[in-house]
Every structure is written in C-alpha cells, then in structure tokens.
Motif scaffolding. Structure first.
Motif, PDB file in Angstrom:
ATOM      1  N   PHE A 175       4.020   3.296  -9.456  1.00 40.96           N
ATOM      2  CA  PHE A 175       2.764   3.645 -10.120  1.00 40.96           C
ATOM      3  C   PHE A 175       2.910   3.526 -11.635  1.00 40.96           C
ATOM      4  CE2 PHE A 175       2.751   6.006  -6.100  1.00 40.96           C
ATOM      5  CZ  PHE A 175       1.557   5.562  -5.565  1.00 40.96           C
ATOM      6  N   VAL A 176       1.792   3.228 -12.297  1.00 35.91           N
ATOM      7  CA  VAL A 176       1.740   3.165 -13.755  1.00 35.91           C
ATOM      8  C   VAL A 176       1.058   4.447 -14.226  1.00 35.91           C
ATOM      9  CG1 VAL A 176       0.889   1.892 -15.752  1.00 35.91           C
ATOM     10  CG2 VAL A 176       1.576   0.655 -13.683  1.00 35.91           C
ATOM     11  N   VAL A 177       1.771   5.255 -15.028  1.00 31.47           N
ATOM     12  CA  VAL A 177       1.315   6.610 -15.344  1.00 31.47           C
ATOM     13  C   VAL A 177       0.670   6.680 -16.725  1.00 31.47           C
ATOM     14  CG1 VAL A 177       2.065   9.014 -15.648  1.00 31.47           C
ATOM     15  CG2 VAL A 177       3.133   7.582 -13.890  1.00 31.47           C
ATOM     16  N   SER A 178      -0.490   7.336 -16.802  1.00 24.56           N
ATOM     17  CA  SER A 178      -1.093   7.694 -18.091  1.00 24.56           C
ATOM     18  C   SER A 178      -1.288   9.209 -18.107  1.00 24.56           C
ATOM     19  CB  SER A 178      -2.427   6.969 -18.299  1.00 24.56           C
ATOM     20  OG  SER A 178      -3.364   7.357 -17.312  1.00 24.56           O
ATOM     21  N   ILE A 179      -1.368   9.777 -19.311  1.00 24.96           N
ATOM     22  CA  ILE A 179      -1.354  11.237 -19.476  1.00 24.96           C
ATOM     23  C   ILE A 179      -2.616  11.719 -20.195  1.00 24.96           C
ATOM     24  CG2 ILE A 179      -0.127  13.195 -20.536  1.00 24.96           C
ATOM     25  CD1 ILE A 179       1.489  11.925 -18.332  1.00 24.96           C
ATOM     26  N   ASP A 180      -3.213  12.789 -19.666  1.00 26.48           N
ATOM     27  CA  ASP A 180      -4.233  13.582 -20.360  1.00 26.48           C
ATOM     28  C   ASP A 180      -3.715  15.007 -20.429  1.00 26.48           C
ATOM     29  OD1 ASP A 180      -6.117  11.683 -20.926  1.00 26.48           O
ATOM     30  OD2 ASP A 180      -7.337  12.064 -19.155  1.00 26.48           O
ATOM     31  N   THR A 181      -4.314  15.824 -21.292  1.00 28.03           N
ATOM     32  CA  THR A 181      -3.918  17.234 -21.378  1.00 28.03           C
ATOM     33  C   THR A 181      -5.153  18.118 -21.275  1.00 28.03           C
ATOM     34  OG1 THR A 181      -4.031  17.129 -23.791  1.00 28.03           O
ATOM     35  CG2 THR A 181      -1.861  16.817 -22.787  1.00 28.03           C
ATOM     36  N   ALA A 182      -4.927  19.359 -20.832  1.00 29.18           N
ATOM     37  CA  ALA A 182      -6.024  20.330 -20.724  1.00 29.18           C
ATOM     38  C   ALA A 182      -5.431  21.728 -20.713  1.00 29.18           C
ATOM     39  CB  ALA A 182      -6.826  20.096 -19.452  1.00 29.18           C
ATOM     40  N   HIS A 183      -6.199  22.694 -21.222  1.00 26.42           N
ATOM     41  CA  HIS A 183      -5.788  24.095 -21.095  1.00 26.42           C
ATOM     42  C   HIS A 183      -5.925  24.500 -19.632  1.00 26.42           C
ATOM     43  CE1 HIS A 183      -5.167  25.143 -25.281  1.00 26.42           C
ATOM     44  NE2 HIS A 183      -6.250  24.453 -25.585  1.00 26.42           N
ATOM     45  N   ALA A 184      -4.949  25.244 -19.125  1.00 28.20           N
ATOM     46  CA  ALA A 184      -4.984  25.685 -17.728  1.00 28.20           C
ATOM     47  C   ALA A 184      -4.165  26.967 -17.599  1.00 28.20           C
ATOM     48  CB  ALA A 184      -4.429  24.607 -16.819  1.00 28.20           C
TER      49      ALA A 184
ATOM     50  N   MET B 129       0.853  -1.190   0.000  1.00 26.92           N
ATOM     51  CA  MET B 129       0.000   0.000   0.000  1.00 26.92           C
ATOM     52  C   MET B 129       0.888   1.240   0.000  1.00 26.92           C
ATOM     53  SD  MET B 129      -2.822  -1.596  -0.047  1.00 26.92           S
ATOM     54  CE  MET B 129      -4.066  -0.331   0.170  1.00 26.92           C
ATOM     55  N   ARG B 130       0.490   2.221  -0.773  1.00 28.11           N
ATOM     56  CA  ARG B 130       1.301   3.442  -0.855  1.00 28.11           C
ATOM     57  C   ARG B 130       0.399   4.656  -1.008  1.00 28.11           C
ATOM     58  NH1 ARG B 130       6.686   2.720  -3.697  1.00 28.11           N
ATOM     59  NH2 ARG B 130       7.053   1.899  -1.629  1.00 28.11           N
ATOM     60  N   SER B 131       0.824   5.761  -0.437  1.00 25.41           N
ATOM     61  CA  SER B 131       0.104   7.034  -0.566  1.00 25.41           C
ATOM     62  C   SER B 131       0.510   7.695  -1.885  1.00 25.41           C
ATOM     63  CB  SER B 131       0.475   7.941   0.615  1.00 25.41           C
ATOM     64  OG  SER B 131      -0.099   9.216   0.453  1.00 25.41           O
ATOM     65  N   VAL B 132      -0.473   8.217  -2.611  1.00 27.48           N
ATOM     66  CA  VAL B 132      -0.185   8.904  -3.881  1.00 27.48           C
ATOM     67  C   VAL B 132       0.522  10.225  -3.572  1.00 27.48           C
ATOM     68  CG1 VAL B 132      -1.203   9.980  -5.933  1.00 27.48           C
ATOM     69  CG2 VAL B 132      -2.194   7.863  -5.004  1.00 27.48           C
TER      70      VAL B 132
ATOM     71  N   LEU C 186       9.084  10.409 -10.669  1.00 34.33           N
ATOM     72  CA  LEU C 186       8.774  10.206  -9.256  1.00 34.33           C
ATOM     73  C   LEU C 186       7.695   9.132  -9.081  1.00 34.33           C
ATOM     74  CD1 LEU C 186       8.976  11.002  -6.267  1.00 34.33           C
ATOM     75  CD2 LEU C 186       7.279  12.761  -6.712  1.00 34.33           C
ATOM     76  N   LEU C 187       6.630   9.217  -9.895  1.00 37.77           N
ATOM     77  CA  LEU C 187       5.527   8.259  -9.762  1.00 37.77           C
ATOM     78  C   LEU C 187       5.954   6.847 -10.170  1.00 37.77           C
ATOM     79  CD1 LEU C 187       2.581  10.449 -11.084  1.00 37.77           C
ATOM     80  CD2 LEU C 187       2.912   9.657  -8.738  1.00 37.77           C
TER      81      LEU C 187
ATOM     82  N   GLU D  63      -3.484  18.290 -12.347  1.00 39.86           N
ATOM     83  CA  GLU D  63      -4.077  17.457 -11.310  1.00 39.86           C
ATOM     84  C   GLU D  63      -3.784  15.994 -11.600  1.00 39.86           C
ATOM     85  OE1 GLU D  63      -8.358  17.919 -11.160  1.00 39.86           O
ATOM     86  OE2 GLU D  63      -8.437  18.329 -13.309  1.00 39.86           O
ATOM     87  N   ILE D  64      -3.999  15.147 -10.590  1.00 42.20           N
ATOM     88  CA  ILE D  64      -3.786  13.709 -10.754  1.00 42.20           C
ATOM     89  C   ILE D  64      -4.967  12.956 -10.167  1.00 42.20           C
ATOM     90  CG2 ILE D  64      -1.262  13.811 -10.791  1.00 42.20           C
ATOM     91  CD1 ILE D  64      -1.256  12.939  -7.871  1.00 42.20           C
ATOM     92  N   PHE D  65      -5.215  11.780 -10.764  1.00 42.51           N
ATOM     93  CA  PHE D  65      -6.284  10.888 -10.282  1.00 42.51           C
ATOM     94  C   PHE D  65      -5.684   9.504 -10.082  1.00 42.51           C
ATOM     95  CE2 PHE D  65      -8.190  14.087 -13.023  1.00 42.51           C
ATOM     96  CZ  PHE D  65      -9.158  14.624 -12.189  1.00 42.51           C
ATOM     97  N   PRO D  66      -5.876   8.835  -8.900  1.00 48.89           N
ATOM     98  CA  PRO D  66      -6.556   9.376  -7.727  1.00 48.89           C
ATOM     99  C   PRO D  66      -5.790  10.560  -7.142  1.00 48.89           C
ATOM    100  CG  PRO D  66      -5.674   7.160  -7.300  1.00 48.89           C
ATOM    101  CD  PRO D  66      -5.385   7.479  -8.710  1.00 48.89           C
ATOM    102  N   PRO D  67      -6.482  11.395  -6.349  1.00 43.23           N
ATOM    103  CA  PRO D  67      -5.845  12.612  -5.830  1.00 43.23           C
ATOM    104  C   PRO D  67      -4.706  12.316  -4.846  1.00 43.23           C
ATOM    105  CG  PRO D  67      -8.102  12.385  -4.994  1.00 43.23           C
ATOM    106  CD  PRO D  67      -7.891  11.280  -5.978  1.00 43.23           C
ATOM    107  N   PRO D  68      -3.832  13.305  -4.606  1.00 39.45           N
ATOM    108  CA  PRO D  68      -2.718  13.123  -3.669  1.00 39.45           C
ATOM    109  C   PRO D  68      -3.198  12.638  -2.301  1.00 39.45           C
ATOM    110  CG  PRO D  68      -2.482  15.200  -4.841  1.00 39.45           C
ATOM    111  CD  PRO D  68      -3.825  14.646  -5.216  1.00 39.45           C
ATOM    112  N   ASP D  69      -2.344  11.833  -1.668  1.00 40.33           N
ATOM    113  CA  ASP D  69      -2.564  11.286  -0.321  1.00 40.33           C
ATOM    114  C   ASP D  69      -3.583  10.151  -0.270  1.00 40.33           C
ATOM    115  OD1 ASP D  69      -0.686  13.120   0.668  1.00 40.33           O
ATOM    116  OD2 ASP D  69      -2.238  14.642   0.964  1.00 40.33           O
ATOM    117  N   THR D  70      -4.145   9.739  -1.441  1.00 40.72           N
ATOM    118  CA  THR D  70      -4.995   8.554  -1.469  1.00 40.72           C
ATOM    119  C   THR D  70      -4.111   7.319  -1.267  1.00 40.72           C
ATOM    120  OG1 THR D  70      -6.432   9.644  -3.075  1.00 40.72           O
ATOM    121  CG2 THR D  70      -6.685   7.265  -2.856  1.00 40.72           C
ATOM    122  N   ILE D  71      -4.540   6.381  -0.422  1.00 37.97           N
ATOM    123  CA  ILE D  71      -3.782   5.146  -0.192  1.00 37.97           C
ATOM    124  C   ILE D  71      -4.268   4.106  -1.201  1.00 37.97           C
ATOM    125  CG2 ILE D  71      -3.165   3.356   1.465  1.00 37.97           C
ATOM    126  CD1 ILE D  71      -2.219   6.113   2.294  1.00 37.97           C
TER     127      ILE D  71
END
Length: 199
Positions: A85-94, A62-65, A79-80, A103-111
C-alpha cells in the motif's frame, strides 16, 4: 500484446505462426486475460509455423486492507507499505493517545487492487483548552464556566477571608492560560467568613 488469446491465435495464424506456451503473471494495470508479453518480440524474424510464447495478465493483485487502528503511526506505516500500500497521513484531535492511528480510508477489510493508496488519520491527542481565570467570580459562575469548557472542578477549599471575598474564588489550580485536556481536574479556593470563637 493487448489482445485476448482468441484474437492472438487468429493474428498469429494469419502470419503463418502458431500460439505456443502460455504463461501468466499479476499486473497492476492490464486487465485479466489480456496478453502483456510475447516471445519473439514484435519485428523479430521467426520461421514459419514456429510457436510464439505469450504471457497473460492475471490482473492486479487484490488485497484486504489490514486493520491498523490500534497501532502507532510508525508500526502501521511499516505494515501497510510492506503489504504493497501507498500511505498518506492526515491528523486530527481524538480521545486516543497522540501518534495512534484513529481511522484509515478505505476502511479495514476492504478488498483493493495493488498498488493502492491508504490514508491514515493520526491522533494529535485530545483537544486542549486553555485554563480560564476564574479569580473574582462567584463559585457557581466559576463552576459553570469550567464545566462549559469540559473541565471538572474536583475540589473546592474554603479559605478564611474578611470583607468582600465571601463566596468568591480567590485561588485556582492550575493557573490561567495553561493548556489542559478536556476532562482535566481543577481545584478552587473560595472565600468564607470564619466563625468567631468564644472565650
């Protein structure tokens, strides 16, 4: 394999064997407290009453995001991935710089149980708007149009003009169709009648 300790002890006793050393290890898919390994292996010959070594699953790690929303894409990915963790990427204007994690999903500190998928949303930068042509518009109309697009009229110059250009936009900076970030500044030049000088 796949049994709990009590069931394994019974089955071994029924075969004339006994439970020996018990090890444990983290396992991504076998639930905690179930046996994932044994020695001797199934089908091998063993002397009566000899011990059978078993390995119990501790379940997944178990690990915290981690919070990577202040990092750029490459550093966040390293880092991920190095954390399992297995990383996938989306993009958005910001409104944050291009290439930064929004942002990341699941959000930070999720176990979560490893290995786990993390979806990162990467900034494409602020949304861009094409500069319209406001030449020939009355100054107030031009300002209203630019404001509706999120552009800011920072300076209005008066330019001496004869005839029909009174109060009309005669020059603009930047030129039409240039892509601008919202909040960008625009300069206009508006025709005004010059005062006649007395001699």
């Amino acid at each position: 394999r796949g049994l709990g300790l009590a069931s394994a002890r019974e089955r071994l006793a029924g075969a004339g064997l006994q439970l020996g050393v018990i090890d444990s290890l983290l396992h991504p898919s076998v639930p905690q407290s179930l046996i994932v390994g044994q020695s001797p292996l199934p089908g091998q010959v063993a002397t009566p009453n000899s011990p059978v070594r078993v390995t119990l699953s501790l379940g997944p790690q178990m690990r915290s995001v981690p919070n990577v929303t202040t990092l750029d894409e490459d550093r966040a990915r390293i880092l991920l991935e190095s954390s399992g963790f297995v990383v996938s990427i989306d993009t958005a204007h910001a409104q944050v710089p291009r290439g930064r994690v929004v942002e990341i999903f699941p959000p930070p500190d999720t176990i979560v149980a490893l290995p786990a998928g993390i979806r990162m949303v990467i900034s494409l930068g602020p949304p861009m708007v094409p500069m319209p042509s406001v030449l020939g518009l009355v100054e107030a109309e031009a300002v209203q149009l630019l404001d509706s697009l999120g552009l800011v009229v920072s300076d209005v110059q008066e330019v001496f003009r004869f005839g029909r250009d009174q109060g009309i936009v005669v020059e603009q900076e930047p030129a039409a169709d240039i892509e601008l970030e919202r909040g960008s500044e625009v300069q206009l030049s508006v025709g005004r009648r010059g005062r006649q000088t007395e001699h």
